[in-house]
Design an enzyme around this catalytic site. Structure first.
Site, PDB file in Angstrom:
ATOM      1  N   ALA A  77      90.006  28.029  64.577  1.00  0.00           N
ATOM      2  CA  ALA A  77      90.253  29.323  65.238  1.00  0.00           C
ATOM      3  C   ALA A  77      90.476  30.467  64.263  1.00  0.00           C
ATOM      4  O   ALA A  77      90.741  31.587  64.699  1.00  0.00           O
ATOM      5  CB  ALA A  77      91.451  29.185  66.170  1.00  0.00           C
ATOM      6  N   ASN A  78      90.371  30.196  62.956  1.00  0.00           N
ATOM      7  CA  ASN A  78      90.647  31.272  62.004  1.00  0.00           C
ATOM      8  C   ASN A  78      89.409  32.063  61.613  1.00  0.00           C
ATOM      9  O   ASN A  78      89.497  33.044  60.885  1.00  0.00           O
ATOM     10  CB  ASN A  78      91.290  30.696  60.733  1.00  0.00           C
ATOM     11  CG  ASN A  78      90.374  29.734  60.014  1.00  0.00           C
ATOM     12  OD1 ASN A  78      90.126  28.637  60.507  1.00  0.00           O
ATOM     13  ND2 ASN A  78      89.839  30.137  58.886  1.00  0.00           N
ATOM     14  N   SER A 102      74.847  23.069  69.112  1.00  0.00           N
ATOM     15  CA  SER A 102      73.869  24.020  68.584  1.00  0.00           C
ATOM     16  C   SER A 102      72.482  23.612  69.079  1.00  0.00           C
ATOM     17  O   SER A 102      72.229  22.436  69.335  1.00  0.00           O
ATOM     18  CB  SER A 102      73.882  23.965  67.055  1.00  0.00           C
ATOM     19  OG  SER A 102      72.701  24.529  66.530  1.00  0.00           O
ATOM     20  N   TYR A 126      73.240  17.977  59.897  1.00  0.00           N
ATOM     21  CA  TYR A 126      73.849  18.938  60.834  1.00  0.00           C
ATOM     22  C   TYR A 126      73.300  18.703  62.241  1.00  0.00           C
ATOM     23  O   TYR A 126      74.061  18.600  63.201  1.00  0.00           O
ATOM     24  CB  TYR A 126      73.563  20.371  60.382  1.00  0.00           C
ATOM     25  CG  TYR A 126      74.166  21.414  61.309  1.00  0.00           C
ATOM     26  CD1 TYR A 126      75.538  21.657  61.328  1.00  0.00           C
ATOM     27  CD2 TYR A 126      73.365  22.157  62.181  1.00  0.00           C
ATOM     28  CE1 TYR A 126      76.093  22.606  62.180  1.00  0.00           C
ATOM     29  CE2 TYR A 126      73.909  23.103  63.034  1.00  0.00           C
ATOM     30  CZ  TYR A 126      75.279  23.324  63.028  1.00  0.00           C
ATOM     31  OH  TYR A 126      75.821  24.269  63.884  1.00  0.00           O
TER      32      TYR A 126
HETATM   33  N1  LIG Z   1      77.120  30.718  63.721  1.00  0.00           N
HETATM   34  C1  LIG Z   1      76.077  30.234  64.358  1.00  0.00           C
HETATM   35  O1  LIG Z   1      74.975  30.825  64.362  1.00  0.00           O
HETATM   36  C2  LIG Z   1      76.192  28.940  65.121  1.00  0.00           C
HETATM   37  C3  LIG Z   1      75.057  28.469  65.802  1.00  0.00           C
HETATM   38  C4  LIG Z   1      75.149  27.273  66.499  1.00  0.00           C
HETATM   39  C5  LIG Z   1      76.340  26.571  66.524  1.00  0.00           C
HETATM   40  N2  LIG Z   1      77.428  27.044  65.841  1.00  0.00           N
HETATM   41  C6  LIG Z   1      78.659  26.245  65.898  1.00  0.00           C
HETATM   42  O2  LIG Z   1      79.758  27.100  66.158  1.00  0.00           O
HETATM   43  C7  LIG Z   1      80.967  26.504  65.668  1.00  0.00           C
HETATM   44  C8  LIG Z   1      81.812  27.552  64.955  1.00  0.00           C
HETATM   45  O3  LIG Z   1      81.143  27.954  63.776  1.00  0.00           O
HETATM   46  P1  LIG Z   1      81.135  29.463  63.247  1.00  0.00           P
HETATM   47  O4  LIG Z   1      79.752  29.924  63.324  1.00  0.00           O
HETATM   48  O5  LIG Z   1      82.214  30.234  63.873  1.00  0.00           O
HETATM   49  O6  LIG Z   1      81.428  29.192  61.689  1.00  0.00           O
HETATM   50  P2  LIG Z   1      82.673  29.566  60.743  1.00  0.00           P
HETATM   51  O7  LIG Z   1      82.929  31.019  60.779  1.00  0.00           O
HETATM   52  O8  LIG Z   1      82.375  28.925  59.450  1.00  0.00           O
HETATM   53  O9  LIG Z   1      83.886  28.811  61.438  1.00  0.00           O
HETATM   54  C9  LIG Z   1      83.983  27.417  61.356  1.00  0.00           C
HETATM   55  C10 LIG Z   1      85.434  27.029  61.547  1.00  0.00           C
HETATM   56  O10 LIG Z   1      85.531  25.610  61.435  1.00  0.00           O
HETATM   57  C11 LIG Z   1      86.570  25.314  60.528  1.00  0.00           C
HETATM   58  N3  LIG Z   1      86.423  24.032  59.861  1.00  0.00           N
HETATM   59  C12 LIG Z   1      85.457  23.621  59.010  1.00  0.00           C
HETATM   60  N4  LIG Z   1      85.740  22.401  58.550  1.00  0.00           N
HETATM   61  C13 LIG Z   1      86.918  22.028  59.121  1.00  0.00           C
HETATM   62  C14 LIG Z   1      87.751  20.896  59.019  1.00  0.00           C
HETATM   63  N5  LIG Z   1      87.463  19.879  58.204  1.00  0.00           N
HETATM   64  N6  LIG Z   1      88.883  20.851  59.756  1.00  0.00           N
HETATM   65  C15 LIG Z   1      89.215  21.877  60.554  1.00  0.00           C
HETATM   66  N7  LIG Z   1      88.495  22.986  60.664  1.00  0.00           N
HETATM   67  C16 LIG Z   1      87.350  23.061  59.954  1.00  0.00           C
HETATM   68  C17 LIG Z   1      86.531  26.455  59.527  1.00  0.00           C
HETATM   69  O11 LIG Z   1      87.744  26.498  58.779  1.00  0.00           O
HETATM   70  P3  LIG Z   1      87.808  27.242  57.331  1.00  0.00           P
HETATM   71  O12 LIG Z   1      87.690  28.710  57.608  1.00  0.00           O
HETATM   72  O13 LIG Z   1      89.120  26.823  56.807  1.00  0.00           O
HETATM   73  O14 LIG Z   1      86.636  26.720  56.553  1.00  0.00           O
HETATM   74  C18 LIG Z   1      86.345  27.621  60.471  1.00  0.00           C
HETATM   75  O15 LIG Z   1      87.569  27.980  61.044  1.00  0.00           O
HETATM   76  C19 LIG Z   1      80.526  25.340  64.805  1.00  0.00           C
HETATM   77  O16 LIG Z   1      80.727  24.134  65.507  1.00  0.00           O
HETATM   78  C20 LIG Z   1      79.038  25.562  64.590  1.00  0.00           C
HETATM   79  O17 LIG Z   1      78.348  24.361  64.398  1.00  0.00           O
HETATM   80  C21 LIG Z   1      77.383  28.213  65.150  1.00  0.00           C
END
Ligand SMILES: NC(=O)c1ccc[n+]([C@@H]2O[C@H](COP(=O)([O-])OP(=O)(O)OC[C@H]3O[C@@H](n4cnc5c(N)ncnc54)[C@H](OP(=O)(O)O)[C@@H]3O)[C@@H](O)[C@H]2O)c1
Length: 381
Positions: free
Chosen positions: A105-106, A237, A262
């Site tokens: 959530a950060n 995704s 992934y």
């Molecule tokens: N962005 C896109 O285009 C997209 C597209 C399809 C699906 N998604 C999905 O959306 C979700 C959120 O991703 P986002 O795009 O918001 O990316 P993001 O900004 O990188 O956020 C990912 C979050 O997951 C946390 N995380 C990673 N490894 C972790 C661990 N070992 N334990 C606990 N937390 C962990 C990260 O923490 P830290 O900040 O500490 O690293 C961050 O808070 C993911 O499941 C991703 O696969 C995203």
């Protein structure tokens, strides 16, 4: 052939887990250069490609068209998101006082989801692996919302999905402290990292995106059931389409491809959702899965974009990618909307149900993945 790959977080595979992994695997074994581009072909000695200045003019026109198209798309998207926000006013009433867990959530989608649920006056538990980053995000969210944050609550709890020990202690604390849990949002994710292992020796993307959330959800199921009607939301995704569940090498020890890794973990998210929905029938707990679209977040941290291409990438992502708030709409919808009351086991995009490829609806693979995951995370000895 065994690939030699670096292990960035290799605390080694504990003997117990090596045993589990082996058991799990055994269980599962059932010359002339590039051809000229069309515009460079000569016909009758006449070069069709535009000369220097013309070429620049053409490139500028293409860029301008892309920027204009992107602008229009952006306006249309903002308009559509605005419409979504209006229906969320009704959802807000449903979320007042509800307890929600959002993993990761950060940052990115998780941060935007947590902020919107706080605005709806929910008690939001931010499950984050780094307390400092989580505290900073919470401070920023409260500052952005100002008076709109009143009535809701942000709580930070440490959760590293790359450590089964951490998942267990997070759940233990939640079970001790929280009398109810209305929504669990499995959002955290890691994307196309180099080969790494979790604390328990699992390939990182499969370990965090699937196994960590698998254990988390299972340990919280009792509380979700006693709080029914309650919901589970899983963030997958569209890239699941390129994944396969290769049971003979779930740890990618035979070969590792970061894109495939992934996609496989995101396919696992969908299979997990469908199998869980089946198991939860009649309990009042629903579970749905979504794809957020392409969103401008920190997810691409392991992708190397050449320095010179960065400005173009930023321009394109600004014009064509969703903002985190836009990308979080489907998570928020599934967590809070009365429209999906009682709906379970479905796949959503842009707040609408979408079709899945047959590989994501294979119930036999889903059951087998469930059973093997239980062994891998130690739920079944
Ligand atoms: N962005 C896109 O285009 C997209 C597209 C399809 C699906 N998604 C999905 O959306 C979700 C959120 O991703 P986002 O795009 O918001 O990316 P993001 O900004 O990188 O956020 C990912 C979050 O997951 C946390 N995380 C990673 N490894 C972790 C661990 N070992 N334990 C606990 N937390 C962990 C990260 O923490 P830290 O900040 O500490 O690293 C961050 O808070 C993911 O499941 C991703 O696969 C995203």
């Amino acid at each position: 052939m065994k690939l030699r790959v670096p292990e960035c977080k290799a605390k080694g595979t504990a003997p117990a887990n090596r045993y589990l992994n082996t058991r799990a695997r055994r269980w599962a074994s059932g010359g002339g250069g590039a051809p000229a581009a069309p515009w460079e072909k000569r016909r009758g000695g006449c070069r069709l490609a535009p000369a220097g200045p013309e070429r620049w003019a053409m490139a500028a026109a293409v860029l301008l068209a892309a920027a204009l198209g992107g602008g229009l798309l952006l306006i249309a998207r903002r308009y559509l998101t605005g419409a979504g926000r209006a229906s969320r006013a009704a959802a807000a009433a449903l979320m007042r006082g509800k307890t929600v867990i959002v993993t990761g959530a950060n940052s990115g989608l998780g941060r935007a989801t947590a902020a919107e649920l706080l605005r709806m006056q929910a008690r939001v538990i931010m499950g984050c692996r780094d307390r400092g980053r989580a505290e900073q995000a919470a401070r920023e969210i409260r500052a952005e919302l100002g008076a709109q944050a009143e009535g809701g609550e942000l709580v930070i709890r440490e959760l590293d999905l790359a450590s089964l020990r951490s998942v267990r202690s997070f759940c233990q604390r939640v079970l001790q402290e929280e009398p109810r849990l209305d929504v669990l949002i499995n959002n955290a994710g890691i994307f196309q990292c180099p080969y790494m292992k979790t604390e328990d020796g699992f390939e990182m993307q499969f370990g965090v995106n699937h196994l960590g959330h698998f254990l988390l959800t299972n340990l919280l199921l009792g509380l979700l059931k006693s709080s029914a009607p309650s919901r589970i939301v899983v963030v997958s995704s569209k890239l699941y389409k390129y994944g396969e569940i290769n049971f003979e090498d779930l740890n990618s020890e035979i070969s590792y491809n970061k894109s495939f890794g992934y996609s496989r973990s995101k396919l696992a998210n969908i299979l997990f959702t469908r199998e869980l929905a089946r198991r939860l029938e009649g309990t009042g707990v629903t579970v749905n899965v979504l794809h957020p679209g392409i969103v401008r977040t920190n997810l691409g941290r392991y992708i190397n974009i050449p320095l010179l291409a960065k400005p173009l990438f930023n321009l394109v992502s600004w014009a064509f990618f969703k903002t985190p708030l836009e990308g979080a709409q489907t998570s928020i919808y599934l967590a809070s909307s009365a429209e999906v009351e009682g709906v379970s086991g479905k796949y959503f995009g842009d707040c609408k149900e979408e079709e899945l490829l047959p590989k994501a609806m294979d119930d036999l693979v889903a059951r087998k993945l469930w059973d093997i995951s239980e062994v891998m995370v130690g739920l079944l000895k």
